[in-house]
Design an enzyme around this catalytic site. Structure first.
Site: not given
Ligand code: BES
Ligand code: ZN
Ligand code: ZN
Length: 506
Positions: A285, A359
């Site tokens: 990230k 997931r």
């Molecule tokens: N934990 C995150 C989602 C999240 C984002 C929670 C903001 C709380 C606040 C999750 O694991 C994630 O990183 N999801 C990605 C998925 C993508 C790579 C398909 C996302 O939402 O960008």
């Molecule tokens: Zn994530």
């Protein structure tokens, strides 16, 4: 911090002990306030342009009376549980800020809000509005102790006394679970590792006096069970992963023998996403995106919050809690984009983005859930940023393969005052999570509809069992206070909804 609550009958005059008295008004009438006072207050409110809209509050000084301030709370068109909850929370915060120690809240006889619900909303507002996470702010902790209220009283018509008191008692239980969840979410990741989550689960077991059982599987034991997706997420971290399985079964008192023979006890599995820190893994990230990722275990925190109080409710339902807890970290041992893993259920997954880790852990938890042959599965997960894009920071998305279950959870959420909105499992999008080289891939081919494709991915692991998935990425954490009931930080979202849902089996 314990905040003593009390329920008293409404008398003709103002409750003398209170320093701050909260009362509701639609802008024309001040409900349950004696006329001698209400005329003076109405006058003042009109002068300052107070309209009585929902959420509007104004403190009116009462000269020469034991009650120093009348805290007016607008109801808008009608008094609701939500107005009570927020109004009481605002009154508590006002009193603390002004250094007052005694608050009374007047609630009139209202057809719209039954006495039990009024009691619940009152206690939820007072206790949730009073919450602050002070563990790492010693000065604030001191101030909170000094300014803690001596008592908050609910004043209701004599005929509502018993039922309102019951509501207060019930809400106190729910709030205790919510506050545990808030505390866990607020704790920094390095202090709340998967193993520390296990410590908390053990505490819940110990406090339950035999009502809650816990099984914990470590990395090796998960390996032996073929949980390849969960372990693929865990492998980049130096922290040991843990798979937690909590159980609570109703005893003979909840299910009389005669009934036990004729009807099967419902069995509900609750699953909480338990990523104690989400760096994204090798699909790292941004610095900004990572700032709040200690909250990625909010689903797990909600499940633990539920189990912490569930035995007190003595419900005729068997409840299982599953948490696949680990960190998602980049390292020399981390999963690489393009890797393929095998889930417990046997389906293979191509991992194209290691940041779509929730997931993966949930796929294996769902696989375990199925073996328990439950009547329903509900998972809570801070799963996608896309859900926050769809519904904003205060509303959770719900996906379900079963209309009846979806309706029941939505009704529970509505009663709890936790906003949840149903989103569709669009059948035509299913192809977007199919892989060329494995059964599934963990990210969609397309950019849009990310909350939906994540839910469709999960659905591949639930089969025909009624299942609901709550994407709580938005409402599990408040950057700034959402409203007086939800201060900044972890919100404990979902605990009260789940408890209300489980309560519906009575
Ligand atoms: N934990 C995150 C989602 C999240 C984002 C929670 C903001 C709380 C606040 C999750 O694991 C994630 O990183 N999801 C990605 C998925 C993508 C790579 C398909 C996302 O939402 O960008
Ligand atoms: Zn994530
Ligand atoms: Zn995550």
């Amino acid at each position: 911090m314990l905040l003593p609550l009390r329920v008293r009958p409404l008398v003709r005059d103002l409750p003398a002990a209170a320093e701050v008295m909260a009362a509701f008004t639609d802008g024309r009438r001040l409900f349950a306030v004696p006329e001698s006072v209400s005329l003076e207050v109405q006058d003042h409110l009109t002068r300052v342009g107070f309209k009585g809209e929902a959420g509007e509050t104004h403190a009116v000084p009462l000269a020469g009376r034991p009650v120093r301030v009348l805290f007016a709370v607008g109801t808008g068109k009608k008094l609701t549980s939500d107005t009570i909850r927020r109004g009481v929370a605002a009154a508590v915060q006002y009193a603390k800020q002004e250094g007052r120690r005694l608050v009374a809240v007047l609630i009139p006889e209202q057809a719209e809000v039954a006495p039990v619900e009024a009691g619940r909303a009152f206690a939820e507002g007072a206790l949730l509005g009073n919450y602050r996470f002070t563990a790492y702010k010693p000065e604030l902790a001191k101030r909170e102790r000094e300014r803690s209220l001596a008592r908050v009283e609910l004043v209701v018509p004599r005929g509502s006394l018993r039922r309102s008191t019951e509501g207060v008692r019930r809400a106190t239980v729910d709030v205790a679970g919510t506050i545990l969840a808030r505390d866990l979410v607020n704790e920094p990741s390095s202090r709340l590792t998967p193993e520390v989550l296990v410590v908390h689960a053990r505490k819940i077991v110990a406090a339950s006096r035999g009502a809650v059982d816990l099984t914990v599987w470590n990395r090796k034991e998960c390996e032996a069970r073929g949980m390849g997706a969960f372990l693929a997420v865990a492998r980049g971290s130096a922290e040991e992963p843990a798979f937690l399985h909590l159980t609570t079964r109703p005893g003979e008192r909840e299910i009389p023998k005669a009934q036990a023979k004729t009807t099967a006890v419902p069995r509900v599995v609750l699953i909480g996403k338990g990523i104690t820190f989400d760096s994204g893994g090798l699909s790292l990230k941004s610095a900004d995106g990572m700032e709040t990722m200690k909250i990625d275990m909010a689903g797990a925190a909600a499940v633990l919050g539920v189990f912490a109080v569930l035995p007190k409710l003595r419900l005729p339902v068997e409840v299982h809690g599953l948490i696949a807890a680990c960190e998602n970290m980049p390292s020399g041992t981390a999963t690489k984009p393009g890797d393929i893993v095998r889930t417990v259920s046997g389906k293979t997954v191509e991992i194209l983005n290691t940041d779509a880790e929730g997931r993966l852990t949930l796929a294996d938890a769902l696989g375990v859930a199925r073996t328990l042959k439950p009547t329903a599965i509900i998972d809570l997960a801070t799963l996608t940023g896309a859900c926050v894009v769809s519904l904003g920071e205060e509303v959770a998305g719900i996906f379900s393969n079963d209309d009846q279950l979806a309706r029941a959870v939505l009704a529970a959420a509505d009663a709890a005052g936790e906003p949840v909105w149903r989103l569709p499992l669009v059948a035509d999008y299913r192809s977007q999570v199919k892989s060329e080289i494995a059964d599934l891939k963990n990210v969609s081919t397309k950019r849009w509809g990310g909350a939906i494709t994540a839910a469709l991915f999960l659905r591949e692991f639930v089969g025909e069992i009624p299942w609901a998935h709550l994407d709580i990425a938005g409402p599990s954490y408040a950057e700034k206070q959402h409203n007086p009931v939800i201060p900044a930080g972890g919100t404990g979202f979902g605990v009260r909804t789940l408890l209300r849902y489980l309560e519906s089996f009575v």
